[in-house]
Design a protein around this motif. Sequence first.
Motif, short mmCIF file in Angstrom:
data_model
loop_
_atom_site.label_atom_id
_atom_site.label_comp_id
_atom_site.label_asym_id
_atom_site.label_seq_id
_atom_site.Cartn_x
_atom_site.Cartn_y
_atom_site.Cartn_z
N UNK A 1 4.67 13.16 9.85
CA UNK A 1 4.02 11.93 10.26
C UNK A 1 2.62 11.86 9.69
N UNK A 2 1.87 12.93 9.82
CA UNK A 2 0.51 12.94 9.30
C UNK A 2 0.49 12.74 7.79
N UNK A 3 1.42 13.34 7.10
CA UNK A 3 1.48 13.17 5.64
C UNK A 3 1.71 11.72 5.26
N UNK A 4 2.46 10.99 6.06
CA UNK A 4 2.77 9.60 5.75
C UNK A 4 1.57 8.68 5.91
N UNK A 5 0.60 9.07 6.73
CA UNK A 5 -0.53 8.18 6.98
C UNK A 5 -1.86 8.66 6.41
N UNK A 6 -1.96 9.94 6.10
CA UNK A 6 -3.24 10.50 5.66
C UNK A 6 -3.86 9.83 4.45
N UNK A 7 -3.08 9.49 3.48
CA UNK A 7 -3.64 8.95 2.25
C UNK A 7 -3.89 7.45 2.26
N UNK A 8 -3.59 6.79 3.35
CA UNK A 8 -3.75 5.34 3.39
C UNK A 8 -5.22 4.96 3.43
N UNK A 9 -5.57 3.94 2.67
CA UNK A 9 -6.97 3.48 2.69
C UNK A 9 -7.38 3.04 4.09
N UNK A 10 -8.56 3.46 4.50
CA UNK A 10 -9.10 3.06 5.79
C UNK A 10 -8.55 3.82 6.98
N UNK A 11 -7.71 4.83 6.75
CA UNK A 11 -7.13 5.60 7.85
C UNK A 11 -7.82 6.96 7.93
N UNK A 146 5.62 3.99 10.99
CA UNK A 146 4.22 4.10 11.42
C UNK A 146 3.29 3.74 10.26
N UNK A 147 3.55 4.32 9.09
CA UNK A 147 2.72 4.04 7.91
C UNK A 147 2.74 2.56 7.56
N UNK A 148 3.91 1.93 7.66
CA UNK A 148 4.03 0.51 7.35
C UNK A 148 3.25 -0.34 8.36
#
Length: 181
Positions: A1-11, A146-148
Motif C-alpha cells: 500500500x505504501x509503495x502505491x502512494x509514496x511516489x505520488x506528487x503532493x503525498x 487508494x492511489x487512484x
Amino acid sequence: MLDAVRGQPGVLVNDLYASYPDYDIDVEREQARLAAARLVVLQFPVHWYAVPPLLKLWLDDVLTLGWAYGRAGVALRGKDLWVVASTGGPQEAYAPGGYNRHPIDDYLLPLHQVARLCGMRWLPPLVLHGANGVTQDRIAQHATQVAEHLRTWPSWAMAAAVDRAEIPASDRPAAQAQTAQ
C-alpha cells in the motif's frame, strides 16, 4: 500500500511506527505536517474495534485544544479526513447479523466525531475487509484503489463527502490559559 502512494506528487507518507518506535511523538512536527495538508488520510488496521495504540496516542497528543479544536482551534478547519482501514474479519461480520454485530461505520464513529469537532469534512472510509485472508492480488487492487483516490482527490470527495454540521461556538471549550509555575 505504501509503495502505491509514496511516489505520488503532493503525498507525504508518515509511518508513525517508523517515526516513533519509542512512542515519543514530536507534536510540533506533526502539527506542522497537518497544517500543510489539505487532505489527512489515516491508514490503519482496525485493532480491537479501534485505532492502533500509537495512532490513538498521536490523536491525543497532536490534536490539542486551542490548535485543532476549541474556540481558537481552527488549524484543521476545512480540511478533509479520509480513513483507509483494514479488518481481519470479512465484510459480512460487520453487519447487525454478523459476529461483530455492527457495521464498520459504528466502529469508526469516534474518528468521524474527531473530524467534526475539528471542523474537518469526513469522507466515506475505504475498508479492506478480511485482510488476514485476502490474496496478494486483492491487496494490490486495494492499494491501486487508494492511489487512484489520492490522485483524483478532491474531485471524488466533493460528491462523496458527508455533510459537516457546525458545532456552535458556545459549545466549544475555550482554550485554557497556560501558566508557568
